[in-house]
Design a protein around this motif. Structure first.
Motif, mmCIF file in Angstrom:
data_model
loop_
_atom_site.group_PDB
_atom_site.id
_atom_site.type_symbol
_atom_site.label_atom_id
_atom_site.label_comp_id
_atom_site.label_asym_id
_atom_site.label_seq_id
_atom_site.Cartn_x
_atom_site.Cartn_y
_atom_site.Cartn_z
ATOM 1 N N VAL A 697 -6.097 -24.640 -1.405
ATOM 2 C CA VAL A 697 -6.082 -25.191 -0.045
ATOM 3 C C VAL A 697 -4.627 -25.235 0.410
ATOM 4 C CG1 VAL A 697 -8.216 -26.476 -0.390
ATOM 5 C CG2 VAL A 697 -6.034 -27.560 -0.935
ATOM 6 N N HIS A 698 -4.403 -25.722 1.629
ATOM 7 C CA HIS A 698 -3.055 -25.653 2.200
ATOM 8 C C HIS A 698 -1.993 -26.283 1.299
ATOM 9 C CE1 HIS A 698 -3.998 -23.798 5.980
ATOM 10 N NE2 HIS A 698 -4.944 -24.683 6.233
ATOM 11 N N LEU A 699 -2.303 -27.425 0.690
ATOM 12 C CA LEU A 699 -1.301 -28.102 -0.126
ATOM 13 C C LEU A 699 -0.991 -27.361 -1.424
ATOM 14 C CD1 LEU A 699 -2.245 -31.867 0.322
ATOM 15 C CD2 LEU A 699 -0.166 -30.724 1.116
ATOM 16 N N ASP A 700 -1.857 -26.432 -1.804
ATOM 17 C CA ASP A 700 -1.623 -25.650 -3.021
ATOM 18 C C ASP A 700 -0.763 -24.424 -2.770
ATOM 19 O OD1 ASP A 700 -3.376 -27.213 -4.741
ATOM 20 O OD2 ASP A 700 -5.038 -26.330 -3.621
ATOM 21 N N VAL A 701 -0.570 -24.060 -1.512
ATOM 22 C CA VAL A 701 0.071 -22.777 -1.185
ATOM 23 C C VAL A 701 1.514 -23.019 -0.760
ATOM 24 C CG1 VAL A 701 -0.023 -20.715 0.251
ATOM 25 C CG2 VAL A 701 -2.147 -21.806 -0.525
ATOM 26 N N PRO A 702 2.466 -22.472 -1.501
ATOM 27 C CA PRO A 702 3.879 -22.664 -1.190
ATOM 28 C C PRO A 702 4.350 -21.616 -0.182
ATOM 29 C CG PRO A 702 3.707 -21.331 -3.130
ATOM 30 C CD PRO A 702 2.283 -21.621 -2.691
ATOM 31 N N PRO A 703 5.614 -21.660 0.194
ATOM 32 C CA PRO A 703 6.170 -20.544 0.980
ATOM 33 C C PRO A 703 6.046 -19.237 0.202
ATOM 34 C CG PRO A 703 7.659 -22.432 1.024
ATOM 35 C CD PRO A 703 6.595 -22.753 0.020
ATOM 36 N N ILE A 704 5.545 -18.203 0.859
ATOM 37 C CA ILE A 704 5.356 -16.891 0.237
ATOM 38 C C ILE A 704 6.136 -15.867 1.052
ATOM 39 C CG2 ILE A 704 3.710 -15.080 -0.365
ATOM 40 C CD1 ILE A 704 1.585 -17.264 -0.648
ATOM 41 N N GLU A 705 7.083 -15.221 0.408
ATOM 42 C CA GLU A 705 7.873 -14.187 1.071
ATOM 43 C C GLU A 705 7.403 -12.826 0.582
ATOM 44 O OE1 GLU A 705 12.553 -12.990 1.977
ATOM 45 O OE2 GLU A 705 12.066 -14.521 0.483
ATOM 46 N N VAL A 706 7.289 -11.871 1.487
ATOM 47 C CA VAL A 706 6.887 -10.525 1.099
ATOM 48 C C VAL A 706 7.890 -9.519 1.652
ATOM 49 C CG1 VAL A 706 4.433 -11.045 0.855
ATOM 50 C CG2 VAL A 706 5.297 -10.353 3.084
ATOM 51 N N ILE A 707 8.261 -8.564 0.819
ATOM 52 C CA ILE A 707 9.125 -7.453 1.219
ATOM 53 C C ILE A 707 8.502 -6.181 0.673
ATOM 54 C CG2 ILE A 707 11.224 -8.856 1.317
ATOM 55 C CD1 ILE A 707 12.000 -7.808 -1.428
ATOM 56 N N TRP A 708 8.948 -5.024 1.175
ATOM 57 C CA TRP A 708 8.381 -3.767 0.693
ATOM 58 C C TRP A 708 9.376 -2.624 0.844
ATOM 59 C CZ3 TRP A 708 5.560 -6.625 4.479
ATOM 60 C CH2 TRP A 708 5.851 -6.293 5.803
ATOM 61 N N THR A 709 9.116 -1.562 0.096
ATOM 62 C CA THR A 709 10.024 -0.413 0.122
ATOM 63 C C THR A 709 9.829 0.436 1.368
ATOM 64 O OG1 THR A 709 8.447 0.928 -1.131
ATOM 65 C CG2 THR A 709 10.107 -0.291 -2.395
ATOM 66 N N ASP A 710 8.597 0.576 1.844
ATOM 67 C CA ASP A 710 8.260 1.384 3.022
ATOM 68 C C ASP A 710 8.712 2.839 2.861
ATOM 69 O OD1 ASP A 710 6.974 1.707 5.420
ATOM 70 O OD2 ASP A 710 8.674 1.101 6.650
ATOM 71 N N ILE A 711 8.465 3.387 1.677
ATOM 72 C CA ILE A 711 8.784 4.791 1.408
ATOM 73 C C ILE A 711 7.479 5.580 1.451
ATOM 74 C CG2 ILE A 711 9.748 6.440 -0.236
ATOM 75 C CD1 ILE A 711 11.387 4.091 -1.406
ATOM 76 N N PRO A 712 7.294 6.482 2.418
ATOM 77 C CA PRO A 712 6.016 7.194 2.544
ATOM 78 C C PRO A 712 5.719 8.067 1.330
ATOM 79 C CG PRO A 712 7.330 7.416 4.546
ATOM 80 C CD PRO A 712 8.234 6.833 3.506
ATOM 81 N N ASP A 713 4.448 8.127 0.980
ATOM 82 C CA ASP A 713 3.979 9.059 -0.044
ATOM 83 C C ASP A 713 3.545 10.328 0.673
ATOM 84 O OD1 ASP A 713 2.627 10.566 -1.917
ATOM 85 O OD2 ASP A 713 1.552 8.874 -2.786
ATOM 86 N N PRO A 714 4.196 11.458 0.434
ATOM 87 C CA PRO A 714 3.866 12.673 1.174
ATOM 88 C C PRO A 714 2.508 13.270 0.837
ATOM 89 C CG PRO A 714 5.455 13.163 -0.540
ATOM 90 C CD PRO A 714 5.310 11.668 -0.501
ATOM 91 N N HIS A 715 1.819 12.702 -0.143
ATOM 92 C CA HIS A 715 0.569 13.300 -0.601
ATOM 93 C C HIS A 715 -0.669 12.520 -0.155
ATOM 94 C CE1 HIS A 715 3.218 15.798 -2.924
ATOM 95 N NE2 HIS A 715 3.734 14.734 -3.508
ATOM 96 N N THR A 716 -0.489 11.560 0.744
ATOM 97 C CA THR A 716 -1.626 10.788 1.245
ATOM 98 C C THR A 716 -1.685 10.877 2.765
ATOM 99 O OG1 THR A 716 -0.472 8.691 1.647
ATOM 100 C CG2 THR A 716 -1.196 9.134 -0.606
ATOM 101 N N PRO A 717 -2.864 10.663 3.340
ATOM 102 C CA PRO A 717 -2.947 10.580 4.797
ATOM 103 C C PRO A 717 -2.039 9.464 5.308
ATOM 104 C CG PRO A 717 -5.142 10.679 3.822
ATOM 105 C CD PRO A 717 -4.180 10.482 2.690
ATOM 106 N N MET A 718 -1.163 9.784 6.233
ATOM 107 C CA MET A 718 -0.246 8.839 6.867
ATOM 108 C C MET A 718 0.818 8.295 5.924
ATOM 109 S SD MET A 718 -3.317 6.921 8.853
ATOM 110 C CE MET A 718 -4.094 6.769 7.255
ATOM 111 N N GLY A 719 0.872 8.783 4.681
ATOM 112 C CA GLY A 719 1.888 8.340 3.746
ATOM 113 C C GLY A 719 1.638 6.978 3.142
ATOM 114 N N ALA A 720 0.435 6.416 3.362
ATOM 115 C CA ALA A 720 0.169 5.030 2.976
ATOM 116 C C ALA A 720 -0.667 4.943 1.713
ATOM 117 C CB ALA A 720 -0.549 4.315 4.116
ATOM 118 N N HIS A 721 -0.477 3.850 0.971
ATOM 119 C CA HIS A 721 -1.346 3.465 -0.131
ATOM 120 C C HIS A 721 -2.097 2.193 0.279
ATOM 121 C CE1 HIS A 721 1.131 5.568 -3.559
ATOM 122 N NE2 HIS A 721 0.769 6.398 -2.588
#
Length: 758
Positions: A697-721
């Motif tokens: 519940v809300h009191l169990d969830v701390p601040p969560i930060e997310v970051i990512w590389t954002d490097i496209p994969d040339p072998h998938t549709p749109m470069g996404a996984h």
């Protein structure tokens, strides 16, 4: 001057042609975009499966068995049938004939959680199996009448414990038709010879699905045609399966599911939809069948328990010589879903030898099913905790140990990685999180609280299942509608694919609409395995190529596009343009007007997912966690979490961040509280409510930060996984490793509850 459309040197398109969208940074893709279904949901105008009004509606209540195995000896429904408002009581004595449910993964269109024939005999297969359905004029009347049903059973000996199931013998596990067993070299011998090693058993419990929207369906027959408004992540699969059960043509079943309040693997075909359709047929009236929260526990499967043995041998420099990951999970005889906890181990780290094996023990219980990151979520708990334990034994930083064992190619398949940047994700995450401030286990204290940090790697395979198709309708006024049998379960599918379609067609967002959530639309696409976006993207690419080919024919020799082929042009500025010469352009309105056409319709199926034959393809995460453990009470609080992700190109940063955080929150529940309490005396789930089955519940969830590389994969549709399941993967291990760093005590049996820390 118009800027040329950027080209990727090695991009995914049928035939190996370049896809200009993978590195295109000037349109809708890659920009934060609010969900298009948001306003409707905020206003309460988005209709979910139990909110469709039908004339002459009846309401269903389901009675459940209270034994694990046996038969119904006597069933008294007289009082229930005579109760106020009751329209019908359906049992095995009067249910219409129905064929067995097509079991998921036994056919490309099958959706069933089990392969039983629903309510066709007096047999009981698990504690909680539906034994009667009451239809009444109101839900309250149906619920009351259900309480009046009296039943007597002839119980038979049932297997309801892991110990008893193992004593009866285990069998090799299979997942998606492939054996869950792999041996490379002599891993046991290498382990014995290794100068450094660990050998540990880890356990994870049963877990049940608890999406915010309980399972429900509203359904009606019109002659031999069945219309179902369902909470579904597989409309085409459900339509096909229901047609098989009722022995009618697939075209006679229409399943719609415009909005789903969470699925995570559970919203496929279970007995309640079959019971609703059968009782509607018997009564000759529409039925709304909405499972109570308890009903979801009784009927809908979840994650199976696991007992995992992980052993790793290493050289003094940390290089792995042996990885052993074996163990047992449970399932029933009437389904085909063992928890495949070794999947992440197959591609996570380099080693000289491997021994991987999942054995299955059979228990009399409700069928297991997919639950967010099936296999990976609990398998990485064992693997990543073991790596943390080995790092401690070696006196090495846990991140450095992981990086030293980074494989150059898939360590068990031998195929090259299509895209793998987990080391970059770890470096960025460690710096942002402040990993260098981590201290020795049990040494950091703030008052009563012991503070520690932990990390873990998460991986989840890239999937793109066959069967994807899409239809594009382009009108003379420059508007397009993309129709595909996809699903929106709150993850932003409609939003992402609206922006992808708009950019691919070269249209503004307001000129494109998306039709989805209907089995009559093209494609057989499952919202599962984090693969729906790739499937839709491949389908739209295929349909657009057909559309472009037709438009070039219509454009004729008087067009600036004359003489160009479909591979040479793309959607640009509300029309078509030569990819490397955008001044050679003609608008859709011009092409259609000159051809005297009001619209062009193009439909196509996506090519087979051949990319999976050539590349090892995965999403990756580096999860960092800081916890506080009370030295007096054992209470554990997660202070903060950071997820550093490598998932190819991020198509919509706003919805992606939400997906990543949601997965991490579910991982916190897996680590600290989620556990299905199973009474081994009678096979009954004891905590079948959200009062007793705890989720964050809300009191169990701390601040969560997310970051990512954002490097496209040339072998998938749109470069996404895929990103839907990578957030939960690794989080359980990161929490457990942080608890060890805080306290110096290893918890190898999830969830990490205070009694285990006292």
């Amino acid at each position: 001057m118009k800027k040329a459309i950027e080209l990727a040197p090695d991009s995914w398109l049928p035939g190996g042609k370049p896809d200009p969208l993978i590195h295109h940074q000037h349109g809708h893709v890659g920009k934060p975009m609010s969900r298009i279904d948001g306003p409707l949901k905020v206003k309460g105008a988005a209709r979910f499966s139990a909110e469709f009004p039908l004339a002459d509606m009846t309401y269903a209540a389901v009675a459940f068995s209270t034994i694990a195995k046996g038969r119904i000896a006597a069933l008294d429904i007289k009082a229930a049938s005579e109760a106020p408002g009751v329209v019908l009581v359906m049992t095995h004595l009067n249910a219409p004939p129905m064929k067995p449910t097509p079991l998921f993964m036994t056919n490309a269109k099958a959706a069933g959680g089990d392969n039983l024939a629903v309510m066709q005999d007096d047999r009981i297969h698990w504690n909680g199996q539906p034994i009667a359905v009451v239809l009444a004029e109101t839900q309250e009347q149906a619920d009351h009448a259900k309480s009046l049903i009296r039943v007597e059973y002839e119980a038979e000996p049932a297997t309801t414990s892991l110990a008893a199931a193992k004593a009866q013998g285990t069998e090799p596990g299979q997942f998606m038709g492939e054996p869950l067993k792999l041996e490379i070299g002599d891993a046991e011998a290498q382990l014995a010879a290794a100068p450094h090693k660990i050998s540990v058993t880890y356990r994870t419990p049963r877990q049940n699905h608890n999406a915010i929207e309980p399972h429900a369906a509203t359904m009606a027959w019109n002659g031999e045609e069945l219309r179902v408004h369902d909470a579904s992540q597989g409309v085409a699969h459900t339509a096909w399966s229901l047609a098989k059960i009722f022995d009618i043509d697939e075209k006679q079943v229409n399943v719609t599911s415009p909005y789903v309040g969470g699925g995570f693997g559970s919203k496929c075909l279970w007995q309640h939809q079959v019971l609703g359709a059968a009782s509607a047929k018997l009564a000759g009236r529409p039925v709304r069948i909405a499972l109570s929260r308890e009903g979801v526990f009784r009927v809908v499967g979840g994650r199976g328990l696991t007992e995992q043995h992980v052993a790793i041998g290493a050289q003094p420099d940390g290089r792995f010589t042996s990885i052993i990951h074996t163990g047992v999970t449970v399932m029933t005889r009437h389904n085909a879903f063992p928890e495949p906890f070794i999947i992440a181990t197959r591609s996570g780290y380099a080693a000289d030898t491997f021994k991987l094996d999942v054995e299955v023990a059979y228990i009399d219980m409700a069928a297991n099913t997919f639950m967010r990151a099936p296999g990976e979520a609990v398998g990485t708990f064992g693997l990543e905790c073991a790596i943390d334990e080995l790092a401690e034994e070696l006196g090495m930083d846990p991140i450095e140990l992981r990086i030293r064992n980074e494989p150059e190619k898939d360590p068990t398949e031998g195929t090259p990685f299509s895209s793998r940047h987990i080391v970059e994700a770890y470096r960025a995450g460690a710096e942002r999180f402040g990993w260098s401030q981590r201290t020795a286990p049990g040494t950091r204290r703030e008052g009563e609280w012991l503070v520690g940090m932990g990390c873990a790697t998460g991986t989840y395979p890239y999937y793109r299942m066959p069967g994807g198709a899409a239809r594009i309708t382009l009108t003379r006024d420059g508007r397009a509608t993309v129709a595909v049998a996809a699903h929106e379960m709150g993850m932003g599918t409609a939003t992402v694919n609206l922006s992808v379609a708009a950019e691919r067609l070269g249209l503004p967002l307001y000129s494109v609409s998306i039709e989805y959530g209907d089995s009559t639309l093209p494609g057989v696409i499952l919202a599962g395995g984090s693969q729906q976006t790739a499937s839709i993207g491949a389908s739209v690419i295929a349909a657009q190529r057909v559309l472009v080919t037709e438009l070039l024919k219509l454009a004729g020799n008087d067009s600036p596009l004359a003489g160009l082929g479909a591979d040479q042009v793309g959607g640009y500025d509300a029309g078509l343009a030569k990819l490397d010469e955008p001044e050679r352009h003609e608008s859709y309105a011009s092409i259609l007007s000159r051809a005297g056409r009001d619209e062009v319709v193009a439909e196509a199926s996506a090519p087979a997912p051949l990319e999976l034959q050539h590349w090892s393809m995965h999403s990756y995460s580096a999860i960092f966690c800081e916890v506080r453990v009370n030295a007096v009470t054992g209470e554990t609080r997660v202070n903060r979490v950071l997820g550093s992700f490598d998932c190819g190109r991020i198509l919509n940063p706003k919805t992606a961040a939400s997906q990543f955080r949601g997965g991490i929150i579910m991982g916190l529940g897996l680590a600290l509280m989620e556990e299905t309490e199973f009474d081994e005396r009678n096979g009954r789930i004891m905590n079948a409510s959200l009062a007793d089955y705890h989720v964050p519940v809300h009191l169990d969830v701390p601040p969560i930060e997310v970051i990512w590389t954002d490097i496209p994969d040339p072998h998938t549709p749109m470069g996404a996984h895929g990103i839907g399941e990578i957030g939960i993967t690794g989080t359980g291990a990161a929490v457990a490793n942080a608890v060890y760093n805080a306290t110096g005590k290893r918890i190898r049996d999830l969830p990490v509850t205070l009694d285990k820390l006292m």
